[in-house]
Write a protein that holds these residues in place. Structure first.
Motif, mmCIF file in Angstrom:
data_model
loop_
_atom_site.group_PDB
_atom_site.id
_atom_site.type_symbol
_atom_site.label_atom_id
_atom_site.label_comp_id
_atom_site.label_asym_id
_atom_site.label_seq_id
_atom_site.Cartn_x
_atom_site.Cartn_y
_atom_site.Cartn_z
ATOM 1 N N THR A 162 7.182 -0.956 4.952
ATOM 2 C CA THR A 162 5.925 -0.196 5.000
ATOM 3 C C THR A 162 5.576 0.176 6.437
ATOM 4 O OG1 THR A 162 4.735 -2.311 4.927
ATOM 5 C CG2 THR A 162 4.962 -1.099 2.864
ATOM 6 N N TYR A 175 3.871 10.695 2.744
ATOM 7 C CA TYR A 175 4.305 9.393 2.231
ATOM 8 C C TYR A 175 5.649 9.527 1.519
ATOM 9 C CZ TYR A 175 4.720 5.553 -1.091
ATOM 10 O OH TYR A 175 5.204 4.520 -1.842
ATOM 11 N N GLU A 176 5.784 10.542 0.687
ATOM 12 C CA GLU A 176 7.019 10.737 -0.078
ATOM 13 C C GLU A 176 8.217 10.980 0.841
ATOM 14 O OE1 GLU A 176 3.561 11.347 -2.556
ATOM 15 O OE2 GLU A 176 4.152 12.302 -0.652
ATOM 16 N N LEU A 179 9.037 7.660 2.701
ATOM 17 C CA LEU A 179 9.685 6.704 1.803
ATOM 18 C C LEU A 179 11.148 7.095 1.575
ATOM 19 C CD1 LEU A 179 9.866 4.383 -0.202
ATOM 20 C CD2 LEU A 179 8.785 5.878 -1.920
ATOM 21 N N TYR A 193 8.778 -0.784 -5.150
ATOM 22 C CA TYR A 193 7.463 -1.268 -5.578
ATOM 23 C C TYR A 193 7.005 -2.497 -4.798
ATOM 24 C CZ TYR A 193 3.789 -3.410 -8.354
ATOM 25 O OH TYR A 193 2.605 -4.009 -8.738
ATOM 26 N N VAL A 196 5.907 -1.272 -1.128
ATOM 27 C CA VAL A 196 4.817 -0.312 -0.942
ATOM 28 C C VAL A 196 3.535 -0.740 -1.651
ATOM 29 C CG1 VAL A 196 6.424 1.577 -0.567
ATOM 30 C CG2 VAL A 196 5.530 1.172 -2.873
ATOM 31 N N SER A 197 3.638 -1.601 -2.668
ATOM 32 C CA SER A 197 2.449 -2.086 -3.373
ATOM 33 C C SER A 197 1.779 -3.245 -2.660
ATOM 34 C CB SER A 197 2.817 -2.529 -4.786
ATOM 35 O OG SER A 197 3.575 -3.743 -4.750
ATOM 36 N N GLU A 228 0.574 3.482 -1.184
ATOM 37 C CA GLU A 228 1.057 4.649 -1.932
ATOM 38 C C GLU A 228 0.114 5.847 -1.875
ATOM 39 O OE1 GLU A 228 0.509 1.533 -3.188
ATOM 40 O OE2 GLU A 228 1.826 1.145 -4.910
ATOM 41 N N ARG A 229 -1.181 5.611 -1.691
ATOM 42 C CA ARG A 229 -2.156 6.711 -1.729
ATOM 43 C C ARG A 229 -2.523 7.234 -0.344
ATOM 44 N NH1 ARG A 229 -7.032 4.171 -4.439
ATOM 45 N NH2 ARG A 229 -7.948 6.188 -3.926
#
Length: 428
Positions: A162, A175-176, A179, A193, A196-197, A228-229
């Motif tokens: 991250t 972000y996309e 990543l 997951y 990033v979560s 993620e947001r």
């Protein structure tokens, strides 16, 4: 007196091959420090025919019992990762009175109590320096070097994936895009997951909090929000205010209760954590005697993680030479409550898109005022095709009150978008 430390290695992937290579490459130096040479007697693998990234490959086996039941093996090193079969293998090793060294943060964050109970019952040691921070020494400093302190707070960047993504987003990548680049570079898994979560960071801060505050903390006790947001705009506006955005893991004791969380946060640009970029990690410990100290370096990777494993193996060798068993016992001596999540006071950064109409900002201020949340700054950033983008920064406010104000904003017809709130750590 034993003439060597015989090691059974569970896993010969990235970290396992690093351990085997380091023992081979630095064998003389490690033997001097340990007081005896070390040898990997056997390594557990799934496929005997698969090529191995290690110079001197140890003898291989696909049968875990050939390691777990071998009376000549003194210590089992678990670097398989995941919950099963790693948990069963470690418990079997402990019950066979073998010392265990593991890099498995998931097991410790979920089953630490059970594992330490098994180690104590069988008079052996369980070491886990590599489970948090990769090559950064942090577990032993917390347990030993800083043991004379009352620890007040532990916080930092404990997930390199991250941190790499956020570093890329500082340069304007979405972000996309960031990543995808992290996956191409091998820093992020195909399924990212856990990173990033915030789950990976939650497991690590659960382990650190358990040691720092002497009370059991599991991954389920950690409040977490991922990245993620987030948008590059969040990072750009934070920079204009004098901050960098980092995914922070935080553990602190408030009035005898524990606050443990993972969330994206604004860090002042003058703070040492702000300069930690790419895949590096950094952990800050605040003690009532030592003040703040920071541990900084590679939080993952083949040889950095192997370095931590080998450090633990040297400790095991010392214990065996001195006839000491069960030295590295559980330090969770207390039962401490968790601070009610809604009452934790945090400063917040919030980006909104509002209708560009007279009186809208007054309504926003009134919504926060109704919840007794004081606003430190309200800044209109730009006009969009739909309205106006506004950034708010609050003074410290209870999470419950801030959430109440945001809920009120959602009900306004003038509110066009509410983006992910970010915590604010310290003053810019």
């Amino acid at each position: 007196m034993k003439d060597r430390l015989a090691i059974g290695l569970l896993g010969l992937g990235t970290v396992g091959s690093g351990v085997a290579e380091l023992i081979s490459r630095n064998g003389k130096h490690i033997a001097e420090r340990a007081g005896m040479p070390m040898v990997v007697k056997k390594a557990l693998v799934r496929d005997l025919a698969r090529p191995r990234n290690v110079g001197e490959c140890p003898p291989l086996t696909t049968d875990p019992e050939s390691i777990l039941a071998d009376p000549e093996i003194d210590v089992v090193v678990e670097v398989l990762g995941g919950e099963e079969p790693a948990l069963s293998y470690i418990l079997a090793a402990l019950r066979a009175q073998k010392h265990v060294v593991t890099a498995n943060k998931e097991l410790l964050a979920k089953h630490g109590k059970e594992l330490f109970a098994a180690a104590k019952e069988n008079g052996v040691d369980l070491y886990f320096e590599a489970s948090v921070g990769g090559g950064i020494p942090i577990i032993r400093p917390l347990k030993d070097c800083l043991a004379g302190n009352t620890i007040e707070k532990v916080y930092g960047i404990v997930n390199g994936t991250t941190n790499y993504i956020l570093t890329r987003m500082e340069n304007g990548h979405s972000y996309e895009e960031a990543l995808a680049e992290a996956q191409r570079q091998g820093y992020a898994e195909a399924d990212p997951y856990a990173d990033v979560s915030g789950l990976d960071a939650a497991r690590k801060i659960a382990i650190l909090a358990s040691i720092a505050f002497g009370a059991r903390v599991t991954e389920d006790d950690v409040a977490r929000t991922g990245i993620e947001r987030l948008s590059p705009l969040d990072l750009a506006y934070a920079h204009e205010l004098g901050y960098k955005v980092k995914l922070l893991a935080v553990a602190q004791e408030l009035d005898g209760a524990l606050d443990v969380r993972v969330q994206p946060a604004l860090v002042p640009e003058h703070h040492p954590l702000a300069s930690v970029s790419g895949v590096l990690n950094a952990i800050v410990v605040r003690g009532n005697a030592v003040g703040e100290v920071m541990f900084h370096g590679h939080g993952a990777g083949r040889l950095p993680t192997a370095s931590a494993v080998c450090g633990d193996l040297i400790e095991v060798a010392h214990n065996i030479r001195q006839g000491v068993r069960g030295r590295n016992g559980c330090t969770c001596f207390h039962h401490k409550p968790f601070y009610p999540a809604g009452q934790v006071k945090i400063r917040y950064f919030l980006r909104l898109e509002l209708a560009d109409e007279p009186g809208v900002l007054a309504k926003v201020a009134a919504a926060f005022g109704q919840e007794k949340v004081s606003l430190a700054a309200v800044i209109q950033k730009r006009l969009t095709e739909h309205g106006a983008e506004v950034v708010l920064v609050t003074h410290p406010a209870a999470t419950r009150q801030f959430a109440g104000a945001v809920a009120a904003l959602k009900a306004f017809p003038e509110t066009l978008a509410i983006h992910q709130p970010l915590a604010v750590e310290g003053e810019a």
